[in-house]
Structures are given as structure tokens and as C-alpha cells.
Design an enzyme around this catalytic site. Structure first.
Site, short mmCIF file in Angstrom:
data_model
loop_
_atom_site.label_atom_id
_atom_site.label_comp_id
_atom_site.label_asym_id
_atom_site.label_seq_id
_atom_site.Cartn_x
_atom_site.Cartn_y
_atom_site.Cartn_z
N HIS A 186 21.49 -35.31 47.90
CA HIS A 186 21.93 -34.12 47.19
C HIS A 186 23.19 -33.77 47.87
O HIS A 186 24.02 -32.94 47.08
CB HIS A 186 21.01 -33.04 47.31
N GLU A 429 11.21 -38.19 35.64
CA GLU A 429 11.64 -39.08 36.93
C GLU A 429 10.57 -39.64 37.88
O GLU A 429 11.04 -39.96 39.00
CB GLU A 429 12.44 -37.82 37.77
N ASP A 453 15.64 -40.02 41.19
CA ASP A 453 14.07 -40.15 41.51
C ASP A 453 13.73 -41.34 40.90
O ASP A 453 12.72 -41.93 41.58
CB ASP A 453 13.40 -38.89 41.38
N CYS A 500 20.25 -36.65 32.99
CA CYS A 500 20.73 -36.11 33.96
C CYS A 500 20.97 -36.36 35.17
O CYS A 500 21.58 -35.96 36.02
CB CYS A 500 20.22 -34.60 34.02
C1 PEP Z 1 17.21 -37.03 39.50
O1 PEP Z 1 16.14 -37.21 40.22
O2 PEP Z 1 17.69 -37.97 38.74
C2 PEP Z 1 17.69 -35.61 39.26
C3 PEP Z 1 18.58 -35.10 38.42
O3 PEP Z 1 17.20 -34.72 40.17
P1 PEP Z 1 17.52 -34.24 41.69
O4 PEP Z 1 18.91 -35.41 41.87
O5 PEP Z 1 18.00 -33.04 42.11
O6 PEP Z 1 16.35 -34.84 42.38
MG MG Z 2 14.96 -35.43 40.92
#
Ligand code: PEP
Ligand code: MG
Length: 542
Positions: A186, A429, A453, A500
């Protein structure tokens, strides 16, 4: 000239001076001292500096992440003055020991004591003690915390947590380079959202080779870091930087244009954001909506749950700023690398496979309902979609929808306005959600694929790991098939589907995604125009 290499996580080039910010665990060496009064003076000076830093951070956090989240820094200022804590430090100094070690030892005994308490609130305070002690030690060693940098510089650190990253002053930080970290952590994602050039996972060599003030070239495309470049390398990097900026300038001409293929297929091109303050970047880059607001960052900055009102104001601000464009807010996705101590989550061997995201929300409905109330209240101020993370079953979606219905009934009976047009969607995900997407699609308005994920869980590759690159093929056929399957099932049941995760901005896959029928791509603001450029060059009839 020294060349190091890591993973480039944001497509930008930066040239500037290195600023080394304190590692997470400042090491305090024990030294005997004779001038105890002088040492006490030094400690008091460090305390003043730490207090001033905290007050600056508090002000910035207030601007960027709101009052509830900023409070922690006010509390840290008070903790600096704690009588017991100060007494312990002073008594160790009075035994003829240096101030750094006195703080270190005090921190150790206080945090041990707090960690062993039954009261979960007190246990969570152990982390705060470590935080203020680290800050004090950094001040005693005259290290910089990085939060209050005065001039534009390149931050070099062992690691940065997501919450430290979100507080970096974007106008002062040219880039950051970390020994630790992976491309889909993140921290890296936030760098992309904020448009800051970054290279992570450089290894221990980074802090061993760099000195404060060194000239650095950071290439966020290739992951190269050049320390003290010679003249011709510096010229070459300057040329590449100028070229990159020209390219970005050219892309600006696509601002205001449609995201449409040569054969007339229109897709929605949205932005991912991690804080209310990132909306400006989304609008600047002509986002057609917000496809993912990672709401958990509102929870990560504070030392307690953000109130319904604080959340309502944050969501309302995003909706109002987007002026009627679609805004998809993802509910709390805490756990794994995103830890908020006050949640007092149980320690787990595999936190990414543990109690995270929707699992926490469904086991703590009071926390979840507070967020849902804030979201529905904000829905009166724009076009809201609510999205739920980490779904693996239809049962979870049905429970969520029951809670949403409860919240709407409550608001109605309280005479509070909200929109009845709120779209509900889930993240795809987990492999489970993609495989049963035929059962999930009839329950929701949309899917959004979280490829970060989905990749981690499909390929069994920890997204935080710095060493799994060769096994982590983000274009793996299994992942592409799961996305295609989800798209097919979404459309069969009248739902729309977006992506996303970070793969949404991978231009080598844009055409593949469009051929699958993906309706929306949501990317970090800095990538919007290059994705639009790619879409406008695709002809799906060929
Ligand atoms: C993902 O897992 O691709 C996602 C968009 O959520 P995060 O990266 O916040 O886990
Ligand atoms: Mg995620």
C-alpha cells in the site's frame, strides 16, 4: 557514482538531494556520560524539537485527513510530557547514561508493561510509546523524521508505513526510495496515487551507500537509483526527465476528451484515491469519476474509530468535489499490512489470510454500521457507489445488504436525507468470488476487480514480499481467465464491471481488458491520461 536498483513503482523521474529519514527502529547505543546536567539539557531540547514536529504534523494531518485522524498527533504531544515517562528517562540519565539509551530503556519497560495489560485500549498505547520514543531518539541523534522537510528532496528510508506515506508533503517530496517494500504494497500504491516517483525494495545497501545531501537520480520507470551521478549521467537523466515531462504535457491535450476506442466503444476512466486530499489530483488529471476511494486510510491515521460525522464529512467532500460524477467508496479494508492498533486485532500467523476487510466488518457490525450510516448520509450529495472488499460468498453479500437496508430504515425514521440510487458493488479480489461470479452478479450492481489481491491469492504470492518477483507473473493466464469469467457473468446478469487494481494501468493489457468487455478502469490519477491515450488508439473491430 554508485548505481543501485529496486522496483520502480511510479512512472516519473526525479533528480535531487537525498534526505535520510530515521529508520523505524533507531538503535540507541549505551554510553557512559559525566555531564548529567548537559545530557538533561540535550534531552529537553530534543523534547522541544519532537513537540514542534508533532504540532506541525498535527496541523498538516488536520488539513489532509481531518480532525479525528489528526488527534493522535495531539495525544503524542501530551505523552511527551507524561510525568512517569520523563521521570524514568531522567533517573537513567542521572545514573550517568546517555539520553538516547535512557529513552530506549524507558520505552522498552513502558511498552512491555502496557502490552501485558488486559485492557485493550492500554495495550494499543504501547505502540504510541514506541512512536514517541523513536521520534525522541531521532531528535537526539539529529535525524530528520521526514514529515517536516523544508526543501524539495528525495526521501531515503528503511521503510515507510502507509500512514507515514499519506502524511508526506507532496510539494516537498520529489521522490522516495526505500530499502524495504514491494510494488503492490500500500505504500507503493499511495506513491502512485500521489504521483510521487518512488523506488522500493532496494535492500540494505541503500542506507549503507547514501549520505545526507548526496545528489540522486531516481528512475521510477526502471527502478534505477544513481548516487552522485557523473556529469554525463546527470545530463542524460536530465534529458530523460525533460522528455518524460514533455510526454506528460502532450498527454494533457487529452484532458476533456472522451475515453473511447477508434470503433466507438466508450469506457469509464476513473481515479483511485487514498485520502480526501487526493481528489484534487484526480480532477486535475480529468478523472471521469472515482473508482476506488480506499476509506480505510481515514481509520489508519487516528488512534480511535473515526466518528460517523467525521466520515460523513470526508465522503461528502469527495462527492461534492466530483460534482455529480460517480464516486465509489470502498468500505473499510483493514488488516494485513494496514493495521490500526485500536482495533486490537488478534495476532495472526498469516494476516493476509486472516481477519481482514469485510470479515472484520461483519464480525463488528457496530463499526460497519457507523461507516454505512456515514456513507448513506453522504449519498445525498452526489452519485455514490459503495463497494465491499474481500468477498468470498453470496452469504456475505446478503448479510451486507441486510445491514444496508437496516441503515436506510434507521435514517428514514430519523428523517435524515439519503439517496435511494446508491449502487452496491463488490470487489472481485479472491479466486472464490471470480469463480462464483455467476451467483454474485445477480446480487449487486457492479464488480470491481482488485488485481493486487487477486494476484496474491491466485498465485499464492505474498504481495508484501520483496523476493517473490520471479514467481509473481501479474499477466498469468489464471488471473486473466478469472477476470474474463467475472466480466462474462457480470454482463449476463446486468451488472457492470471495472478493474481498480494496479493492473488497470498496465497499458500492455488495456486492449485485452476491453476485449473482455471491461466497462471501467480505475487507476492512480497520474496514469489517467496515458490510459485514455491507449484506449483511443484501440480498434476492437480488428
Ligand atoms: C486490490 O487488491 O487490487 C485493490 C484494489 O485493493 P487494495 O490494493 O487496497 O488491497
Ligand atoms: Mg485488495
Amino acid at each position: 557514482m554508485i548505481k543501485l536498483h529496486g522496483k520502480g513503482v511510479c512512472s516519473a523521474i526525479a533528480i535531487g538531494q537525498a534526505k535520510i529519514v530515521g529508520s523505524k527502529m533507531p538503535i540507541a547505543q549505551k554510553r557512559q556520560i559525566t555531564d548529567t546536567q548537559g545530557e538533561i539539557l540535550r534531552f529537553n531540547e530534543a523534547k522541544k524539537r519532537a513537540g514542534a514536529q508533532l504540532s506541525e504534523i498535527y496541523k498538516r494531518a488536520l488539513r489532509e485527513v481531518g480532525e479525528t485522524s489528526a488527534q493522535i498527533f495531539e495525544i503524542h504531544q501530551m505523552m511527551l510530557e507524561d510525568e512517569d515517562y520523563n521521570e524514568s528517562v531522567l533517573s537513567i540519565i542521572n545514573e550517568g547514561i546517555n539520553a538516547e539509551y535512557a529513552v530506549f530503556k524507558t520505552c522498552e519497560s513502558f511498552s512491555e508493561l502496557l502490552s501485558s495489560m488486559d485492557d485493550s485500549y492500554m495495550r494499543a498505547r504501547a505502540l504510541d510509546i514506541k512512536d514517541i520514543s523513536n521520534r525522541l531518539i531521532s531528535c537526539l541523534k539529529n535525524e530528520d523524521s521526514g514529515e517536516g522537510v523544508a526543501e524539495k528532496c528525495i526521501i531515503c528510508a528503511y521503510d515507510l508505513s502507509p500512514s507515514e506515506t499519506v502524511l508526506l508533503d507532496k510539494d516537498k517530496v520529489l521522490a522516495f526510495v526505500l530499502s524495504q517494500g514491494s510494488a503492490s504494497s500500500h505504500t507503493a500504491i499511495l506513491a502512485r496515487n500521489m504521483g510521487i516517483a518512488a523506488v522500493v525494495g532496494v535492500g540494505d545497501e541503500l542506507l549503507a551507500r547514501i549520505s545526507e545531501g548526496d545528489m540522486l537520480c531516481v528512475d521510477g520507470y526502471t527502478g534505477d537509483i544513481i548516487i552522485s551521478p557523473d556529469e554525463s549521467t546527470l545530463d542524460e537523466m536530465k534529458r530523460r526527465k525533460a522528455q518524460d515531462e514533455r510526454k506528460k504535457e502532450l498527454l494533457k491535450s487529452l484532458s476533456g476528451k472522451e475515453t473511447i476506442t477508434l470503433d466507438g466503444t466508450k469506457i469509464n476512466l476513473y481515479a483511485n484515491i487514498g485520502a480526501v486530499s487526493h481528489v484534487g489530483e484526480a480532477i486535475f488529471n480529468d478523472a471521469e469519476g472515482i473508482g476506488l476511494f480506499r476509506s480505510e486510510f481515514l481509520y489508519l491515521e487516528g488512534n480511535d474509530y473515526p466518528s460517523e460525522r467525521a466520515q460523513f464529512l470526508a465522503y461528502k467532500k469527495v462527492l461534492e468535489s466530483m460534482n455529480g460524477k460517480r464516486v465509489i467508496i470502498r468500505t473499510l479494508d483493514i488488516g494485513a499490512d494496514k493495521q490500526a492498533p485500536y482495533f486490537c486485532l488478534p495476532k495472526e500467523e498469516n494476516p493476509a489470510l486472516g481477519l481482514r476487510a469485510i470479515r472484520i466488518c461483519l464480525t463488528r457490525p457496530e463499526v460497519f454500521k457507523t461507516q454505512l450510516r456515514a456513507l448513506y448520509r453522504a449519498s445525498a450529495f452526489g452519485r455514490l457507489g459503495i463497494m465491499f472488499p474481500m468477498i468470498v460468498s453470496v452469504d456475505e453479500v446478503l448479510k451486507i445488504k441486510d445491514l444496508c437496508a437496516e441503515v436506510m430504515t434507521e435514517l428514514e425514521s430519523e428523517g435524515i436525507e439519503f439517496s435511494r440510487e446508491v449502487e452496491l458493488g463488490i470487489m472481485i479480489e479472491t479466486p472464490a468470488s471470480a469463480i462464483i461470479s455467476d451467483l454474485l452478479a445477480p446480487c449487486v450492481d457492479f464488480f470491481s476487480v482488485g488485481t493486487n489481491d487477486l494476484t496474491q491469492y491466485t498465485l499464492a504470492c505474498d504481495r508484501q514480499s520483496t523476493t517473490l518477483d520471479e514467481f509473481c507473473d501479474t499477466h498469468h493466464e489464471a488471473i486473466l481467465r478469472l477476470i474474463a469469467l467475472s466480466a462474462e457473468n457480470a454482463h449476463k446478469h446486468g451488472a457492470w464491471i471495472g478493474i481498480c487494481g494496479e493492473l488497470a494501468s498496465d497499458l500492455s493489457l488495456t486492449e485485452t481488458f476491453l476485449r473482455m468487455g471491461i466497462d471501467e478502469l480505475s487507476v492512480s490519477p497520474a496514469y489517467i491520461l496515458s490510459v485514455r491515450d491507449a484506449v483511443r488508439k484501440i480498434d476492437l473491430t480488428k
